[in-house]
Scaffold this active site. Structure first.
Site, PDB file in Angstrom:
ATOM      1  N   SER A 270       0.899  -1.166   0.045  1.00 35.26           N
ATOM      2  CA  SER A 270      -0.070   0.032   0.111  1.00 35.26           C
ATOM      3  C   SER A 270       0.805   1.080  -0.031  1.00 35.26           C
ATOM      4  O   SER A 270       1.877   1.259  -0.827  1.00 35.26           O
ATOM      5  CB  SER A 270      -0.828   0.316   0.870  1.00 35.26           C
TER       6      SER A 270
ATOM      7  N   HIS B 275      -2.718  -1.392  -3.006  1.00 35.11           N
ATOM      8  CA  HIS B 275      -3.603  -0.134  -3.635  1.00 35.11           C
ATOM      9  C   HIS B 275      -3.847   0.906  -3.752  1.00 35.11           C
ATOM     10  O   HIS B 275      -2.533   1.325  -4.117  1.00 35.11           O
ATOM     11  CB  HIS B 275      -3.850   0.857  -1.404  1.00 35.11           C
TER      12      HIS B 275
ATOM     13  N   ASP C  57      -4.857  -4.795   6.578  1.00 33.68           N
ATOM     14  CA  ASP C  57      -4.985  -5.304   4.701  1.00 33.68           C
ATOM     15  C   ASP C  57      -4.235  -6.141   4.642  1.00 33.68           C
ATOM     16  O   ASP C  57      -3.322  -6.002   4.671  1.00 33.68           O
ATOM     17  CB  ASP C  57      -5.450  -4.511   3.606  1.00 33.68           C
TER      18      ASP C  57
END
Length: 201
Positions: free
Chosen positions: A20, A47, A140
């Protein structure tokens, strides 16, 4: 530096990567250094904004010795290829080792979701899957890395000290991983892991 490592049993058949915030720097330190002889596919959820373009695919395709593609619905997972999840779609791996895309609700505020990729890839590849959690500012991937280990796979986290955002690797480590590796050491570690233990950076 590798700060912890469990023994690994098999030659792994696929690598799932979740990343991310800080991802461009982290992936730039890893992907171009992967061995061109590495056969297992690399499947990445980065992401990104829902309206992101295909910059990452073109950028890394120029830099990497493996071919780089955006995953498409029904596309078979091929050896020797790095795949990125497209923006605004969950990326799943089906039992027949093809990709599926989904517009289901966001998971951990994210679509694509690392957890979704890792959980489906763990079911599809079983103990042949290695999972890698890199830099990121949320949690996540923690559930997904647990699924990788539950199916007999190998779980790796970037050392939080070398991550631009440490929340995601810290969450993965708290969930349980088999190795914690500094960013600069991840590429040679992956090359060894994916070749059954031989070093071939």
């Amino acid at each position: 530096m590798i700060t912890s490592q469990s023994p690994y049993r098999t030659q792994y058949t696929a690598l799932a990567v979740g990343v991310s915030a800080g991802g461009l720097k982290a992936l730039s330190a890893i992907l171009p250094r992967l061995s061109p002889a590495m056969e297992p596919p690399v499947i990445i959820v980065q992401h990104m904004s829902p309206d992101s373009d295909d910059f990452l695919i073109h950028h890394f395709d120029k830099l990497c010795r493996l071919r780089v593609k955006e995953a498409e619905d029904k596309m078979p997972v091929e050896r020797g290829t790095i795949y990125f999840a497209p923006a605004n779609y969950h990326l799943l791996v089906e039992e027949d080792l093809s990709f599926a895309l989904s517009t289901e609700a966001r998971v951990q505020y994210s679509r694509p979701s690392i957890d979704v990729l890792f959980e489906t890839a763990a079911e599809a590849f079983g103990e042949g899957l290695a999972g890698l959690i890199l830099t990121g500012a949320n949690t996540d991937g923690a559930r997904g890395i647990t699924a990788v280990r539950r199916h007999g796979g190998f779980a790796i986290a970037q050392s939080p000290d070398t991550a631009e955002a440490d929340a995601m690797p810290l969450a993965a480590i708290a969930a349980g991983v088999d190795a914690v590796v500094d960013l600069d050491d991840i590429a040679p570690f992956i090359n060894r892991l994916m070749s059954g233990g031989g070093s071939q950076e």
